[in-house]
Design an enzyme around this catalytic site. Sequence first.
Site, PDB file in Angstrom:
ATOM      1  N   CYS A 170       0.815  -1.218   0.000  1.00 45.37           N
ATOM      2  CA  CYS A 170       0.000   0.000   0.000  1.00 45.37           C
ATOM      3  C   CYS A 170       0.850   1.271   0.000  1.00 45.37           C
ATOM      4  CB  CYS A 170      -0.987   0.001   1.164  1.00 45.37           C
ATOM      5  SG  CYS A 170      -0.267  -0.193   2.802  1.00 45.37           S
TER       6      CYS A 170
ATOM      7  N   ASP B  39      -7.662   5.568  -1.479  1.00 48.83           N
ATOM      8  CA  ASP B  39      -7.314   4.370  -0.715  1.00 48.83           C
ATOM      9  C   ASP B  39      -6.782   3.282  -1.655  1.00 48.83           C
ATOM     10  OD1 ASP B  39      -7.169   2.203   0.980  1.00 48.83           O
ATOM     11  OD2 ASP B  39      -9.197   2.433   1.794  1.00 48.83           O
TER      12      ASP B  39
ATOM     13  N   HIS C   9      -6.216   0.184  -0.899  1.00 51.29           N
ATOM     14  CA  HIS C   9      -6.522  -1.147  -0.379  1.00 51.29           C
ATOM     15  C   HIS C   9      -7.686  -1.821  -1.106  1.00 51.29           C
ATOM     16  CE1 HIS C   9      -4.410   0.998   2.886  1.00 51.29           C
ATOM     17  NE2 HIS C   9      -3.844  -0.180   3.073  1.00 51.29           N
TER      18      HIS C   9
END
Length: 421
Positions: A82, A296, A298
């Site tokens: 990430c 994000d 993820h």
Amino acid sequence: METLKLEMFQTKYENQINVFSEFLEDLPDTNEPVWILGECYNVKTEKSELLSDVHSKLWFTYRKKFSPIGGTGPSSDTGWGCMLRCGQMILAQALVCQHLGREWRWVAEGPQPTEYQRILHCFLDRKDSCYSIHQMAQMGVGEGKSVGEWYGPNTVAQVLKKLALFDDWNSLAVYVSMDNTVVIEDIRKQCCQGAWPRSGAYGWGESQPSDRSWSGRGRAEEAGPAPYPCSQQARGWRPLLLLIPLRMGINNMNPVYIQALKECFKMPQSCGVLGGKPNLAYYFIGFIDDELIYLDPHTTQLAVDSETGTPVHDQSYHCQRSPHRMKITSLEPSVALVRPPQTSGFFCRSEEDFDGWCSQVQQELVRKRNLRLFELVEKHPPHWPPFVPPTKPDVQTTGAEFIESTDKLFESEEEFEILNV
């Protein structure tokens, strides 16, 4: 056993949801301005323009089913990549500003500039792409990070700094500051050593950078004459990506730094902020009131491949659903025991942009704030080792093979947050 552990780790973080997150489209009916990387929007009257700007940002997420890293390594970065993906996003924003301009907007299914496609090719999940997950993971091995290990922002900063040496097309100068101090003299030395010759390695014609400045803001005439201008012998100013490691508190983010952090998002050179904590990183691109807006990484998607010189199917590289918001106070500082990193970013395409950035830092962060995020000084501190600008090694390599075991450039990940400039 290692493979099983990695799969369990991937499952744990693949659908990570932050409890503070809210969708951008659910913004309250407020008169508070929204700032996105130097651009200001009114939620009530400019919502479509705001969302268009956000959706135009290149969005890099976990990927799976790419060629194994190093030939035998992982074929997915879920659970550990990430921060690498956030590093890709902040660098991609700099490259978009360099080649397309800050005002460029992405249109789904529409024709895209050649430079845009070439930027995407730099980040494809393949070993011969300059800033791929393969290159970043293998370059980190020389700095003590195993492939598949979570990176902090300091590691990502140094990896990008090294990989940029092999990127002839962008000829980007990546400068990482020391001891919370930005040295103007050193930056000028690095940026004025001249751009490397451009090459057509990817099969496209050469791009011509736009002559447009940052909407007229931060111009040299406002900042005054440059104290260390490029010499007549220099071949020009290399575009600058400046990284500044920071401490912003001890156990929690110190509220006195909040306004200074907001000022960074207002600067036209802003490229965003990397933030999070171990195993969880986000790319922050703006704020509204006391909340940060972020992308994000993820989400796990299938790897996209494309032959050199051919267009990339880019739908999955733009977050077409709403990004998230979180309270600024939810950010945690990067210190010895806590370790959650934070990184803000700025990009200066020209010397005039850098002069303007210095002027804004002096005015908005140094003079107005009791507690400074960092120091900005003219001269190289005499008690520091001499500054030697990094140069492209005289070797034929893609970059991942150029790993110097004795070249330990990182500070401890526990010690700093990073401000990307």
